[in-house]
Design an enzyme around this catalytic site. Structure first.
Site, PDB file in Angstrom:
ATOM      1  N   SER A   8       0.837  -1.208   0.000  1.00  0.00           N
ATOM      2  CA  SER A   8       0.000   0.000   0.000  1.00  0.00           C
ATOM      3  C   SER A   8       0.865   1.248   0.000  1.00  0.00           C
ATOM      4  O   SER A   8       1.611   1.505   0.949  1.00  0.00           O
ATOM      5  CB  SER A   8      -0.919   0.009   1.216  1.00  0.00           C
ATOM      6  OG  SER A   8      -1.605   1.236   1.304  1.00  0.00           O
ATOM      7  N   HIS A  33      -0.986  -1.036  -4.342  1.00  0.00           N
ATOM      8  CA  HIS A  33      -2.310  -0.682  -3.842  1.00  0.00           C
ATOM      9  C   HIS A  33      -2.367   0.811  -3.527  1.00  0.00           C
ATOM     10  O   HIS A  33      -1.472   1.348  -2.871  1.00  0.00           O
ATOM     11  CB  HIS A  33      -2.621  -1.491  -2.586  1.00  0.00           C
ATOM     12  CG  HIS A  33      -4.035  -1.389  -2.122  1.00  0.00           C
ATOM     13  ND1 HIS A  33      -5.069  -2.067  -2.726  1.00  0.00           N
ATOM     14  CD2 HIS A  33      -4.599  -0.681  -1.103  1.00  0.00           C
ATOM     15  CE1 HIS A  33      -6.205  -1.802  -2.100  1.00  0.00           C
ATOM     16  NE2 HIS A  33      -5.939  -0.955  -1.112  1.00  0.00           N
ATOM     17  N   GLY A 142      -9.728   3.687   7.015  1.00  0.00           N
ATOM     18  CA  GLY A 142      -9.475   5.084   7.322  1.00  0.00           C
ATOM     19  C   GLY A 142      -8.064   5.375   7.780  1.00  0.00           C
ATOM     20  O   GLY A 142      -7.550   6.462   7.549  1.00  0.00           O
ATOM     21  N   PHE A 143      -7.413   4.403   8.402  1.00  0.00           N
ATOM     22  CA  PHE A 143      -6.064   4.616   8.911  1.00  0.00           C
ATOM     23  C   PHE A 143      -5.242   3.340   8.776  1.00  0.00           C
ATOM     24  O   PHE A 143      -5.772   2.234   8.885  1.00  0.00           O
ATOM     25  CB  PHE A 143      -6.088   5.027  10.392  1.00  0.00           C
ATOM     26  CG  PHE A 143      -6.788   6.327  10.644  1.00  0.00           C
ATOM     27  CD1 PHE A 143      -6.128   7.536  10.494  1.00  0.00           C
ATOM     28  CD2 PHE A 143      -8.116   6.341  11.028  1.00  0.00           C
ATOM     29  CE1 PHE A 143      -6.784   8.738  10.725  1.00  0.00           C
ATOM     30  CE2 PHE A 143      -8.781   7.532  11.257  1.00  0.00           C
ATOM     31  CZ  PHE A 143      -8.109   8.731  11.108  1.00  0.00           C
ATOM     32  N   GLY A 145      -2.008   0.805  10.087  1.00  0.00           N
ATOM     33  CA  GLY A 145      -1.443   0.391  11.358  1.00  0.00           C
ATOM     34  C   GLY A 145      -2.420  -0.185  12.363  1.00  0.00           C
ATOM     35  O   GLY A 145      -2.074  -0.339  13.538  1.00  0.00           O
ATOM     36  N   ASP A 175      -7.215  -6.463   3.161  1.00  0.00           N
ATOM     37  CA  ASP A 175      -6.531  -5.204   3.430  1.00  0.00           C
ATOM     38  C   ASP A 175      -6.724  -4.828   4.892  1.00  0.00           C
ATOM     39  O   ASP A 175      -7.850  -4.635   5.348  1.00  0.00           O
ATOM     40  CB  ASP A 175      -7.107  -4.106   2.526  1.00  0.00           C
ATOM     41  CG  ASP A 175      -6.406  -2.763   2.698  1.00  0.00           C
ATOM     42  OD1 ASP A 175      -5.489  -2.657   3.522  1.00  0.00           O
ATOM     43  OD2 ASP A 175      -6.788  -1.811   1.991  1.00  0.00           O
ATOM     44  N   GLY A 177      -3.962  -4.688   8.673  1.00  0.00           N
ATOM     45  CA  GLY A 177      -3.306  -5.476   9.701  1.00  0.00           C
ATOM     46  C   GLY A 177      -2.533  -6.669   9.179  1.00  0.00           C
ATOM     47  O   GLY A 177      -2.340  -7.654   9.899  1.00  0.00           O
ATOM     48  N   GLY A 197       0.844  -2.528   4.188  1.00  0.00           N
ATOM     49  CA  GLY A 197       1.376  -1.171   4.211  1.00  0.00           C
ATOM     50  C   GLY A 197       2.608  -1.061   5.076  1.00  0.00           C
ATOM     51  O   GLY A 197       3.741  -1.108   4.605  1.00  0.00           O
TER      52      GLY A 197
END
Length: 220
Positions: A8, A33, A142-143, A145, A175, A177, A197
């Site tokens: 990501s 991504h 939205g976030f 981590g 998508d 964690g 990510g």
């Protein structure tokens, strides 16, 4: 289906996107991504078609564009023109999902649909034969981590079962964690595409981290 890692870009160093992209290219990644957020559907704002177009100029990777936005129909053409290869919309934001999926396909792009952690797989029953990809959100969008939501594994398995039962060929993507442990669990459940990510772009060695994750999913 071939199992793919889709790092990501949201977690990359935006001061030097070209270097970040080059690092995952060296690892052998085929997808990138792109999380698009508008501050309405999710409580964050990221980027729009201009960044997708910039990425298209610096890489030949498959641009997997995830629209976490309200009223995505208004922007399908713009993201298609920017160079998206797959455009995914959220089931929760679209009133006429079949029409939206058709609109994406009419641009020549692959069409995906995503569901949030609280949205059951059953809501997609009548659209699965028309989509190229189903994205299971394993965190609340939205976030980056966030901690992986374990019930996502059951949803991945349900989708894999329906795909096999009905002879469909959509890809299953996850998508949120994703790390060394959860990527293995998702792969075992039947996932094909894994969005990671922080596990990739926040590592000391981006290329080595991406290679490690790809080795895990390709062991199965």
């Amino acid at each position: 289906m071939k199992k793919l890692l889709a790092p990501s870009i949201l977690s990359a160093d935006f001061s030097n996107l070209q270097q970040s992209v080059r690092a995952i290219e060296l690892a052998g990644c085929e997808w990138l991504h792109c999380d698009v957020m508008d501050g309405h559907f999710v409580p964050n704002i990221t980027f729009g078609p201009l960044v997708v177009a910039a990425l298209k100029r610096i890489t030949s990777l498959h641009l997997d564009v995830h629209l976490m936005i309200s009223e995505p129909d208004k922007y399908i053409r713009a993201f298609a023109d920017a160079g998206s290869d797959t455009i995914t919309v959220h089931q929760e934001t679209v009133n006429h999902l079949h029409r939206t999926i058709t609109s994406i396909k009419e641009t020549g792009r692959q069409a995906g649909v995503s569901i949030n952690p609280s949205t059951p797989v059953s809501t997609l029953e009548n659209i699965l034969e028309y989509v190229d990809l189903v994205l299971v959100m394993s965190v609340n969008p939205g976030f980056g981590g966030q901690k992986f939501i374990n019930t996502s594994l059951r949803k991945i398995a349900q989708l894999a079962e329906v795909r096999n039962r009905d002879g469909l060929n959509f890809q299953i993507e996850v998508d949120g964690g994703i790390d060394r442990d959860t990527i293995r669990q998702c792969s075992d459940a039947g996932c094909d595409v894994f969005v990671a990510g922080n596990a990739v772009f926040k590592a000391d060695n981006i290329t080595a981290s991406a290679i490690e994750l790809m080795n895990i999913i390709n062991q199965n």
